[in-house]
Design a protein around this motif. Structure first.
Motif, PDB file in Angstrom:
ATOM      1  N   LYS A 102     -12.970   2.730  -7.844  1.00 42.57           N
ATOM      2  CA  LYS A 102     -11.676   2.955  -7.929  1.00 42.57           C
ATOM      3  C   LYS A 102     -11.045   2.046  -6.784  1.00 42.57           C
ATOM      4  CE  LYS A 102     -10.098   7.244  -8.431  1.00 42.57           C
ATOM      5  NZ  LYS A 102      -9.817   8.322  -8.234  1.00 42.57           N
ATOM      6  N   THR A 103      -9.855   1.198  -7.166  1.00 47.57           N
ATOM      7  CA  THR A 103      -9.318   0.451  -6.238  1.00 47.57           C
ATOM      8  C   THR A 103      -7.971   0.852  -5.977  1.00 47.57           C
ATOM      9  OG1 THR A 103     -10.707  -1.439  -6.727  1.00 47.57           O
ATOM     10  CG2 THR A 103      -8.674  -1.906  -5.462  1.00 47.57           C
ATOM     11  N   TYR A 104      -7.271   1.002  -4.773  1.00 45.98           N
ATOM     12  CA  TYR A 104      -5.927   1.237  -4.565  1.00 45.98           C
ATOM     13  C   TYR A 104      -5.541  -0.071  -3.917  1.00 45.98           C
ATOM     14  CZ  TYR A 104      -6.510   6.101  -5.206  1.00 45.98           C
ATOM     15  OH  TYR A 104      -6.797   7.597  -5.443  1.00 45.98           O
ATOM     16  N   THR A 105      -4.359  -0.635  -4.530  1.00 45.68           N
ATOM     17  CA  THR A 105      -4.046  -1.948  -4.078  1.00 45.68           C
ATOM     18  C   THR A 105      -2.512  -1.753  -3.274  1.00 45.68           C
ATOM     19  OG1 THR A 105      -2.765  -2.400  -6.134  1.00 45.68           O
ATOM     20  CG2 THR A 105      -5.213  -2.984  -5.759  1.00 45.68           C
ATOM     21  N   ILE A 106      -2.200  -2.201  -2.347  1.00 46.54           N
ATOM     22  CA  ILE A 106      -1.214  -2.300  -1.315  1.00 46.54           C
ATOM     23  C   ILE A 106      -0.714  -3.614  -1.087  1.00 46.54           C
ATOM     24  CG2 ILE A 106      -0.067  -1.375   0.978  1.00 46.54           C
ATOM     25  CD1 ILE A 106      -2.611   0.442   0.930  1.00 46.54           C
ATOM     26  N   GLY A 107       0.765  -3.875  -1.865  1.00 48.31           N
ATOM     27  CA  GLY A 107       1.178  -4.986  -1.419  1.00 48.31           C
ATOM     28  C   GLY A 107       2.028  -4.873  -0.117  1.00 48.31           C
ATOM     29  N   LEU A 108       1.769  -5.625   0.716  1.00 50.75           N
ATOM     30  CA  LEU A 108       2.308  -5.467   2.096  1.00 50.75           C
ATOM     31  C   LEU A 108       3.486  -6.449   2.710  1.00 50.75           C
ATOM     32  CD1 LEU A 108       2.174  -3.946   4.884  1.00 50.75           C
ATOM     33  CD2 LEU A 108       0.482  -5.684   5.604  1.00 50.75           C
ATOM     34  N   GLY A 109       4.607  -6.215   2.970  1.00 47.91           N
ATOM     35  CA  GLY A 109       5.660  -6.860   3.540  1.00 47.91           C
ATOM     36  C   GLY A 109       6.828  -7.195   2.233  1.00 47.91           C
ATOM     37  N   LYS A 157       6.401   2.563   8.309  1.00 49.94           N
ATOM     38  CA  LYS A 157       6.570   3.802   8.181  1.00 49.94           C
ATOM     39  C   LYS A 157       6.195   3.920   6.517  1.00 49.94           C
ATOM     40  CE  LYS A 157      10.018   7.499   7.813  1.00 49.94           C
ATOM     41  NZ  LYS A 157       9.522   8.148   7.072  1.00 49.94           N
ATOM     42  N   LYS A 158       6.556   2.976   5.614  1.00 48.88           N
ATOM     43  CA  LYS A 158       6.218   3.405   4.300  1.00 48.88           C
ATOM     44  C   LYS A 158       4.634   3.210   4.216  1.00 48.88           C
ATOM     45  CE  LYS A 158       6.731   3.292  -0.043  1.00 48.88           C
ATOM     46  NZ  LYS A 158       7.093   4.672  -0.770  1.00 48.88           N
ATOM     47  N   LEU A 159       3.987   2.198   4.897  1.00 48.90           N
ATOM     48  CA  LEU A 159       2.656   1.957   5.110  1.00 48.90           C
ATOM     49  C   LEU A 159       1.743   2.997   5.306  1.00 48.90           C
ATOM     50  CD1 LEU A 159       0.161   0.059   4.462  1.00 48.90           C
ATOM     51  CD2 LEU A 159       0.192  -0.697   6.827  1.00 48.90           C
ATOM     52  N   GLU A 160       2.573   4.054   6.351  1.00 50.50           N
ATOM     53  CA  GLU A 160       1.895   5.122   6.650  1.00 50.50           C
ATOM     54  C   GLU A 160       1.963   6.153   5.717  1.00 50.50           C
ATOM     55  OE1 GLU A 160       2.357   8.325  10.339  1.00 50.50           O
ATOM     56  OE2 GLU A 160       3.103   6.519  10.482  1.00 50.50           O
ATOM     57  N   GLU A 161       2.957   6.266   4.921  1.00 47.89           N
ATOM     58  CA  GLU A 161       3.121   7.227   3.920  1.00 47.89           C
ATOM     59  C   GLU A 161       2.325   6.904   2.956  1.00 47.89           C
ATOM     60  OE1 GLU A 161       7.249   6.984   2.731  1.00 47.89           O
ATOM     61  OE2 GLU A 161       8.046   7.805   4.737  1.00 47.89           O
ATOM     62  N   ILE A 162       1.939   5.656   2.552  1.00 50.73           N
ATOM     63  CA  ILE A 162       0.988   5.315   1.549  1.00 50.73           C
ATOM     64  C   ILE A 162      -0.285   5.728   1.775  1.00 50.73           C
ATOM     65  CG2 ILE A 162      -0.042   3.320   0.496  1.00 50.73           C
ATOM     66  CD1 ILE A 162       2.633   1.699   0.421  1.00 50.73           C
ATOM     67  N   TYR A 163      -0.933   5.704   3.099  1.00 50.84           N
ATOM     68  CA  TYR A 163      -2.114   6.102   3.360  1.00 50.84           C
ATOM     69  C   TYR A 163      -2.097   7.599   3.323  1.00 50.84           C
ATOM     70  CZ  TYR A 163      -4.289   1.479   4.775  1.00 50.84           C
ATOM     71  OH  TYR A 163      -4.795   0.323   4.549  1.00 50.84           O
ATOM     72  N   ASP A 164      -1.161   8.229   3.601  1.00 53.65           N
ATOM     73  CA  ASP A 164      -1.186   9.695   3.488  1.00 53.65           C
ATOM     74  C   ASP A 164      -1.155  10.139   2.247  1.00 53.65           C
ATOM     75  OD1 ASP A 164      -0.712  10.222   6.267  1.00 53.65           O
ATOM     76  OD2 ASP A 164       1.328  10.415   6.096  1.00 53.65           O
ATOM     77  N   GLU A 165      -0.729   9.416   1.304  1.00 53.59           N
ATOM     78  CA  GLU A 165      -0.859   9.683  -0.244  1.00 53.59           C
ATOM     79  C   GLU A 165      -2.083   9.404  -0.715  1.00 53.59           C
ATOM     80  OE1 GLU A 165       0.412  10.615  -4.114  1.00 53.59           O
ATOM     81  OE2 GLU A 165       1.248  11.109  -2.301  1.00 53.59           O
TER      82      GLU A 165
END
Length: 192
Positions: A102-109, A157-165
């Protein structure tokens, strides 16, 4: 760092990529090594510039494909579009599906322009504003195909919320065996 610290029972590895990719830390249960490797990542000229999403994903797949664990997860963090490497991201995501990863993708910036190192002059980086574009369509496709989710992080802050999710979504069941050693102390009382 916080995400890694909150996963004490997981084995974690780290793949670094730009125009190419390489395994920064093989999969290990030693979080200290992973954290040190992650904190040591700096912009350098060891790997060529660009964004080789397919290469980064393929390297991560290669590292965990033979794992016997029930749950295999990749978190793909990128700040751009795939513009380098010889492995197409769609091919890499097909490999992830084949191996049950399973791959979680995160677009940063954010889309637009951002300061980025462009040259080295007298030992110091020279920065210029360059166009930043995130291929959200591709990242959504990779996540959907592999059973993961796509996230967008525009700030820390949003990145931290994503990792929490992700931490909430990926719970690990641990089977624990406890052994007790009982010492019988009734005999003296019975004899008395």
């Amino acid at each position: 760092s916080k995400f890694i610290a909150r996963r004490p029972n997981d084995r974690i590895g780290l793949v670094e990529y730009a125009g190419e990719s390489y395994t920064r830390t093989p999969i290990t249960s030693d979080k200290g090594i992973v954290l040190k490797s992650m904190n040591d990542i700096k912009y350098n000229t060891v790997i060529t510039g660009g964004t080789a999403i397919g290469m980064g994903l393929a390297t991560a797949i290669n590292r965990i494909k033979d794992s016997k664990t029930k749950s295999k997860i990749i978190i793909l963090l990128t700040d751009g579009v795939n513009n380098s490497g010889f492995i197409d991201p769609k091919t890499a995501s097909e490999l992830a599906v084949e191996y049950g990863i399973k791959t979680y993708t995160i677009g940063l910036g954010s889309n637009g322009t951002a300061l980025s190192p462009v040259a080295l002059k007298n030992g110091k980086f020279q920065y210029a504003r360059i166009k930043v574009e995130i291929d959200e369509k591709l990242l959504k496709e990779i996540a959907k195909e592999t059973g993961g989710r796509y996230f967008r992080a525009t700030d820390n802050k949003k990145l931290e919320e994503i990792y929490d999710e992700i931490n909430r979504l990926e719970k690990t069941d641990i089977e624990e065996f406890k052994y007790y050693n009982y010492e019988e102390k009734f005999r003296p009382l019975v004899l008395w």
